[in-house]
Design a protein around this motif. Structure first.
Motif, PDB file in Angstrom:
ATOM      1  N   LEU A   1       0.880  -1.158   0.000  1.00  0.00           N
ATOM      2  CA  LEU A   1       0.000   0.000   0.000  1.00  0.00           C
ATOM      3  C   LEU A   1       0.921   1.211   0.000  1.00  0.00           C
ATOM      4  CD1 LEU A   1      -2.918   1.079   0.222  1.00  0.00           C
ATOM      5  CD2 LEU A   1      -2.629   1.054   2.693  1.00  0.00           C
ATOM      6  N   THR A   2       0.891   1.977  -1.082  1.00  0.00           N
ATOM      7  CA  THR A   2       1.818   3.095  -1.230  1.00  0.00           C
ATOM      8  C   THR A   2       1.058   4.415  -1.292  1.00  0.00           C
ATOM      9  OG1 THR A   2       1.804   2.988  -3.652  1.00  0.00           O
ATOM     10  CG2 THR A   2       3.444   1.652  -2.501  1.00  0.00           C
ATOM     11  N   SER A   3       1.757   5.486  -1.029  1.00  0.00           N
ATOM     12  CA  SER A   3       1.159   6.820  -1.056  1.00  0.00           C
ATOM     13  C   SER A   3       1.913   7.684  -2.052  1.00  0.00           C
ATOM     14  CB  SER A   3       1.256   7.456   0.332  1.00  0.00           C
ATOM     15  OG  SER A   3       0.878   8.817   0.260  1.00  0.00           O
ATOM     16  N   ASN A   4       1.169   8.525  -2.765  1.00  0.00           N
ATOM     17  CA  ASN A   4       1.824   9.463  -3.675  1.00  0.00           C
ATOM     18  C   ASN A   4       2.036  10.822  -3.018  1.00  0.00           C
ATOM     19  OD1 ASN A   4      -0.656  10.663  -3.675  1.00  0.00           O
ATOM     20  ND2 ASN A   4      -1.122  10.273  -5.817  1.00  0.00           N
TER      21      ASN A   4
ATOM     22  N   LEU B   1      -7.998   7.325   1.962  1.00  0.00           N
ATOM     23  CA  LEU B   1      -7.254   6.543   0.978  1.00  0.00           C
ATOM     24  C   LEU B   1      -6.927   7.333  -0.280  1.00  0.00           C
ATOM     25  CD1 LEU B   1      -9.046   3.110   1.386  1.00  0.00           C
ATOM     26  CD2 LEU B   1      -6.834   3.815   2.276  1.00  0.00           C
TER      27      LEU B   1
ATOM     28  N   MET C   1      -3.616   6.812  -2.296  1.00  0.00           N
ATOM     29  CA  MET C   1      -3.055   5.502  -1.960  1.00  0.00           C
ATOM     30  C   MET C   1      -3.253   4.544  -3.134  1.00  0.00           C
ATOM     31  SD  MET C   1      -1.901   6.060   1.035  1.00  0.00           S
ATOM     32  CE  MET C   1      -1.600   4.539   1.886  1.00  0.00           C
ATOM     33  N   ARG C   2      -2.265   3.693  -3.369  1.00  0.00           N
ATOM     34  CA  ARG C   2      -2.348   2.677  -4.420  1.00  0.00           C
ATOM     35  C   ARG C   2      -1.991   1.329  -3.821  1.00  0.00           C
ATOM     36  NH1 ARG C   2      -1.691   4.030  -9.877  1.00  0.00           N
ATOM     37  NH2 ARG C   2      -2.366   1.870 -10.111  1.00  0.00           N
ATOM     38  N   VAL C   3      -2.623   0.281  -4.324  1.00  0.00           N
ATOM     39  CA  VAL C   3      -2.348  -1.082  -3.890  1.00  0.00           C
ATOM     40  C   VAL C   3      -1.717  -1.821  -5.053  1.00  0.00           C
ATOM     41  CG1 VAL C   3      -3.329  -3.227  -3.010  1.00  0.00           C
ATOM     42  CG2 VAL C   3      -4.330  -1.044  -2.344  1.00  0.00           C
TER      43      VAL C   3
END
Length: 92
Positions: free
Chosen positions: A26-29, A48, A51-53
């Protein structure tokens, strides 16, 4: 700590194999969720947002002729971006 491990085929004799293992990430930009302040509480809105999974498929380093990197690189298969909540389930 993130793992990406290929499948291990059964060895000769009695050594069993094992399936491939790929961790999720789970990443954040960098977009920060908005915060609404009410009576003695804070409510995070769009938690969210940004956020990307994804699934980490390979962790690797490049040969020296491509430059020097202080950390390993990763190949990630990204899932569909998270959207607004589903009305009936309450899930993304």
């Amino acid at each position: 700590h993130v793992r990406a491990m290929p499948e291990v085929l059964p060895g000769h004799g009695h050594k069993p194999g094992s399936p491939a293992k790929f961790d999720m990430a789970l990443t954040s930009n960098g977009i920060q969720p908005r915060t609404l302040e009410g009576d003695h509480q804070k409510i995070h809105v769009d938690i969210l947002l940004g956020m990307r999974v994804g699934q980490v498929c390979i962790i690797f380093t490049l040969p020296h002729q491509f430059g020097t990197y202080l950390r390993a690189l990763a190949y990630i298969e990204w899932f569909t971006p998270l959207r607004e909540l589903d009305c009936s389930s309450g899930l993304h």
